[in-house]
Write an enzyme that holds these catalytic residues in place. Sequence first.
Site, mmCIF file in Angstrom:
data_model
loop_
_atom_site.group_PDB
_atom_site.id
_atom_site.type_symbol
_atom_site.label_atom_id
_atom_site.label_comp_id
_atom_site.label_asym_id
_atom_site.label_seq_id
_atom_site.Cartn_x
_atom_site.Cartn_y
_atom_site.Cartn_z
ATOM 1 N N ASP A 95 0.976 -1.093 0.067
ATOM 2 C CA ASP A 95 0.080 -0.048 -0.051
ATOM 3 C C ASP A 95 0.835 1.270 -0.034
ATOM 4 O O ASP A 95 2.109 0.936 0.001
ATOM 5 C CB ASP A 95 -0.921 -0.086 1.205
ATOM 6 C CG ASP A 95 -0.188 -0.081 2.507
ATOM 7 O OD1 ASP A 95 1.054 0.239 2.548
ATOM 8 O OD2 ASP A 95 -0.944 -0.402 3.490
ATOM 9 N N ASP A 269 -8.185 -7.222 0.886
ATOM 10 C CA ASP A 269 -7.194 -7.257 1.835
ATOM 11 C C ASP A 269 -7.664 -6.937 3.499
ATOM 12 O O ASP A 269 -8.657 -5.982 3.152
ATOM 13 C CB ASP A 269 -5.905 -6.491 1.822
ATOM 14 C CG ASP A 269 -6.089 -5.117 2.090
ATOM 15 O OD1 ASP A 269 -5.633 -4.750 3.198
ATOM 16 O OD2 ASP A 269 -6.761 -4.264 1.184
ATOM 17 N N HIS A 338 -6.059 -20.813 11.917
ATOM 18 C CA HIS A 338 -7.378 -21.092 11.243
ATOM 19 C C HIS A 338 -8.416 -19.782 10.693
ATOM 20 O O HIS A 338 -8.848 -20.033 9.452
ATOM 21 C CB HIS A 338 -8.243 -21.398 12.686
ATOM 22 C CG HIS A 338 -9.586 -21.334 12.196
ATOM 23 N ND1 HIS A 338 -10.247 -22.891 11.549
ATOM 24 C CD2 HIS A 338 -11.041 -20.914 12.322
ATOM 25 C CE1 HIS A 338 -11.778 -22.590 11.553
ATOM 26 N NE2 HIS A 338 -11.762 -21.345 12.146
#
Length: 386
Positions: A95, A269, A338
């Site tokens: 970015d 994102d 996870h």
Amino acid sequence: MKHAVTYELKHVCKQTGARLGVLHTPHGDIETPVFMPVGTQGTVKGMSPEELTSMGAKIILGNTYHLHLRPGDEIVAEAGGLHKFENWPGAILTDSGGFQVFSLGGIRKIKEEGAYFRSHIDGSSKFISPEIAMDIQHNLGSDIMMCFDECAPYPCEYNYAKRSMEMTIRWAKRCKDHHHNVETQSLFGIVQGSTYKDLRMESARRTVEMDFPGYAIGGLSVGEPADIMYDILESTVPLLPEDKPRYLMGVGTPGYLIEGSKRGIDMFDCVYPTRIGRNGTIMTSHGRIIVRDKKYEHDFTPMDPECDCYACRNYTKAYIRHLIKANELLGLRLTTWHNLHFLLKLMENIREAIANDCLGDFAEEFYAKYGMGLQKNNKDKTDIYK
């Protein structure tokens, strides 16, 4: 001109208009829509590159602002670029630092020449201009660089949003003029305009006129209600070229990924999966749970019985809760693992649904199972898709 990054449209979902495509980069091809884990300071928090690769990640983010301040983009360049510095084999998007400067609030000043601010590390005075943002990202060596922009706050007055949008366009021109390495690094433009549709549409048209190889929509998911964000997307996305990638910045909750994909977004994102993971919260097939809660003290089942990630294959809620309560780092690594796997798998399922022309059906099934219910009847418009 040959660009480092190109987009190939493969299929459009007949049910929703969502796009299935491939992003071709110097560090591999990436199927889209794609979720990109955020590696702010040269690492996705808690995860090694090998672990990210094992769960299917092919592109991650780096943060221009943070890496410029520490360790310094010159050091990264000396190491051979960010890929070598952090030992990441896939693609990297950096970015521009605009959002981080925006988030500094009272310790920054934004002027036509650029942004003046104080380092959050040592309080020293700093300055980033569009040209400096390009120099930093050239040193970092990312596959995709972003134009330096101003992210307007929500809410903000129309006149402020208009001035900010127009300055972002001027900065985009300066970024493009200063950019080199076009065959190894691609520069994406950013559409701004706060929550005003006419400003968003003007920003899109004028940014597209500059002919970037890709386009981002910035300044959303900064506090506005979900229905406003979707309204902005529906009026803005159709103005972006079909043959170039579309990136919705800073968005990463499950519902936002689905709804963004339905509206033609290719790239997403967000720090969401790693941030909530470090707080002991996980996403499961049946909604979010806080695994550190006492009710899981004797729960010897996986975090999500329907998940095949490393953490769910090998550990139980009771064990992970114990690790978190004992301040053991492994517990937060497992919840982070996870959550990242969950979103990467969700994107895989979204791509499959697009290919089969049934993303709308998939969305309704997912929402019902995840516990979102009927979105139109939910009064809390800010949370219905999270």
